[in-house]
Design an enzyme around this catalytic site. Structure first.
Site, PDB file in Angstrom:
ATOM      1  N   HIS A  24       0.809  -1.232   0.000  1.00  0.00           N
ATOM      2  CA  HIS A  24       0.000   0.000   0.000  1.00  0.00           C
ATOM      3  C   HIS A  24       0.845   1.286   0.000  1.00  0.00           C
ATOM      4  CE1 HIS A  24       0.376   0.124   4.379  1.00  0.00           C
ATOM      5  NE2 HIS A  24      -0.480  -0.846   4.586  1.00  0.00           N
ATOM      6  N   HIS A  78      -4.702  -9.580  14.317  1.00  0.00           N
ATOM      7  CA  HIS A  78      -4.760  -8.306  13.581  1.00  0.00           C
ATOM      8  C   HIS A  78      -5.604  -8.519  12.329  1.00  0.00           C
ATOM      9  CE1 HIS A  78      -3.713  -4.587  11.777  1.00  0.00           C
ATOM     10  NE2 HIS A  78      -2.629  -4.949  11.142  1.00  0.00           N
ATOM     11  N   GLU A  80      -5.868  -6.524   9.555  1.00  0.00           N
ATOM     12  CA  GLU A  80      -5.498  -6.002   8.238  1.00  0.00           C
ATOM     13  C   GLU A  80      -5.426  -7.181   7.265  1.00  0.00           C
ATOM     14  OE1 GLU A  80      -2.172  -3.262   8.136  1.00  0.00           O
ATOM     15  OE2 GLU A  80      -2.721  -2.615   6.114  1.00  0.00           O
ATOM     16  N   ASP A  82      -3.635  -8.410   5.010  1.00  0.00           N
ATOM     17  CA  ASP A  82      -2.486  -9.293   4.767  1.00  0.00           C
ATOM     18  C   ASP A  82      -2.442 -10.435   5.790  1.00  0.00           C
ATOM     19  OD1 ASP A  82      -1.968  -7.073   6.445  1.00  0.00           O
ATOM     20  OD2 ASP A  82       0.192  -7.334   6.271  1.00  0.00           O
ATOM     21  N   HIS A 145      -0.652  -1.521  15.028  1.00  0.00           N
ATOM     22  CA  HIS A 145      -0.839  -0.182  14.530  1.00  0.00           C
ATOM     23  C   HIS A 145      -2.294   0.098  14.118  1.00  0.00           C
ATOM     24  CE1 HIS A 145      -0.802  -1.067  10.005  1.00  0.00           C
ATOM     25  NE2 HIS A 145      -0.738  -2.235  10.592  1.00  0.00           N
ATOM     26  N   ASP A 164       2.015  -7.355  13.847  1.00  0.00           N
ATOM     27  CA  ASP A 164       2.903  -6.564  12.983  1.00  0.00           C
ATOM     28  C   ASP A 164       4.154  -6.063  13.714  1.00  0.00           C
ATOM     29  OD1 ASP A 164       1.674  -6.640  10.508  1.00  0.00           O
ATOM     30  OD2 ASP A 164       0.442  -4.877  10.869  1.00  0.00           O
ATOM     31  N   TYR A 192      10.614  -0.455   8.213  1.00  0.00           N
ATOM     32  CA  TYR A 192       9.259  -0.888   8.579  1.00  0.00           C
ATOM     33  C   TYR A 192       8.728  -0.020   9.731  1.00  0.00           C
ATOM     34  CZ  TYR A 192       5.871  -4.513  10.143  1.00  0.00           C
ATOM     35  OH  TYR A 192       4.762  -5.220  10.516  1.00  0.00           O
ATOM     36  N   HIS A 225       5.457 -10.651  10.038  1.00  0.00           N
ATOM     37  CA  HIS A 225       6.263 -10.452   8.820  1.00  0.00           C
ATOM     38  C   HIS A 225       7.736 -10.674   9.160  1.00  0.00           C
ATOM     39  CE1 HIS A 225       2.973  -8.535   6.599  1.00  0.00           C
ATOM     40  NE2 HIS A 225       2.769  -7.723   7.622  1.00  0.00           N
TER      41      HIS A 225
END
Ligand code: FEO
Length: 397
Positions: A24, A78, A80, A82, A145, A164, A192, A225
């Protein structure tokens, strides 16, 4: 990515995205991974899923360990996409009636993402869930986040599944911190942090204080990640403790774009002036430097000098993009200044100044603007301007 046993009965089963280059709007030149984890206990538990396109890889990895249909429950740290984009497909495969544990905000988000009925169960901060011989404890990490973010901690193995946090966008053959040199992985972790976590630095400071106060022993950090921190989890925690302070260094970044090389000539002279004052100074031309690489350099700089030609009474588009991006990331403790070449109206310099002021940068008293092409005197003025900023930065330590 083959599954790897991290501790007895605990596996990394996620997917590697070798080809991703954009996350993104954040450049990920080394791809990324979508980590997910499987715990084999009386209640077989999957922690997080993967991006929708990688569900097949996740299911294949799980199949190498157990029949995926034997999974009893999923933890969504989380929401999000991904990490949860593949959740509906995974639940459809293993059984939609099985519980998905998430934070209260996670439940709101997942309901709004999927609309289809899943058996969502919300949990609160410090709730725990016995899954057999192990107990999972959940720590809400709101706004780290996203509002839904949380950590899952395995009490017995002392493993922290940190969503994350403590991750990096990096796909490589290495899976653990002891398989990769610090100088190779920490720049990815820093980029990151600068692009994702920077605005939440005050919360990260509080989180580290809270984890310290809880006396949580951490043998391993498993982020969503990048690599797993098993040899020295304290290394990445210490890096975060340092980064969240946003202490400036004797470094300056001159960020600019140019139409007909005049603003570029000014940038080069400003960099030379900064260097003459003993500052480590870098030019970043936004036409060739990606915004997220630029932010990674800006992150630990003590001064940010932004230049733009005036185009159609406004900013050059790349500079406008960068300022918008930087503003959202809320960098702190920086000296700011504006410069640029213009043909007749020269609004860009005032616009940059205003933006940097709104970001609470410590602005120089005067900026530098030059009509059309800089001559020798103008270049000298830019050099002096850079030197003046450098001296100001130098004495602020
Ligand atoms: Fe890796 Fe906030 O998603």
């Amino acid at each position: 990515m083959k599954p790897i046993e991290l501790a007895s009965g605990i596996y990394s089963v996620g997917a590697v995205d070798w080809n991703a280059r954009d996350f993104h709007g954040y450049s990920i030149w080394n791809g990324t991974t979508y980590n997910a984890y499987l715990i084999i206990d009386e209640q077989i538990t999957l922690i997080d899923t993967v991006k929708k396109e990688f569900v097949h890889e996740l299911i294949t990895n799980i199949s190498r360990i157990i029949d995926p249909k034997k999974i009893d429950q999923v933890i969504s740290n989380h929401t999000e996409m991904d990490h949860s984009g593949g959740l509906f497909e995974v639940m459809s495969f293993i059984g939609k009636d099985k519980p998905v544990y998430c934070s209260e905000k996670g439940l709101e988000n997942l309901s709004r993402h999927f609309y289809q009925k899943l058996n969502l169960k919300s949990i609160k901060d410090k709730d725990s869930l016995k899954i057999g011989k192990r107990t999972l404890t959940f720590l809400e990490t709101r706004m780290l986040h996203w509002p839904d973010s949380m950590f899952t901690y395995v009490n017995e193995d002392k493993i922290l599944f940190s969503s994350d946090a403590f991750g990096e966008h990096y796909a490589g053959p290495e899976r653990f911190d002891d398989e990769i040199k610090d100088e190779k992985i920490l720049p990815h972790a820093k980029k990151y942090y600068a692009n994702i976590l920077l605005p939440y630095s005050p919360l990260i400071k509080k989180l580290i204080e809270r984890v310290t106060a809880l006396g949580l022993q951490i043998n391993m950090i498993c982020p969503d990640h990048g690599i797993i921190w098993r040899a020295n989890p304290l290394k990445i925690i210490s890096a975060y403790a340092e980064w969240c302070e946003q202490k400036p260094s004797k470094k300056a970044v001159v960020v600019y774009d140019t139409m007909w090389h005049s603003t570029a000539k000014m940038a080069e002279a400003i960099v030379a002036g900064l260097q003459n004052a003993g500052i480590y100074a870098l030019p970043m031309n936004l036409r060739t430097s990606d915004r997220s690489d630029t932010i990674a350099e800006v992150f630990d700089a003590g001064a940010v000098i932004v230049g733009s030609p005036t185009l159609n009474n406004g900013l050059f588009p790349t500079v406008s993009d960068f300022l918008t991006y930087m503003k959202g990331l809320k960098p702190k403790n920086k000296i700011g200044a504006a410069f640029g070449s213009y043909g007749w109206s020269g609004e860009s310099i005032k616009l940059i100044h205003r933006e940097l002021e709104e970001m609470k940068f410590n602005m120089m008293d005067a900026d530098v603007s030059i009509k059309f092409v800089p001559d020798e005197n103008d270049i000298k003025a830019c050099f002096d301007f850079g030197e003046k900023i450098g001296k100001k930065l130098f004495v602020s330590f």
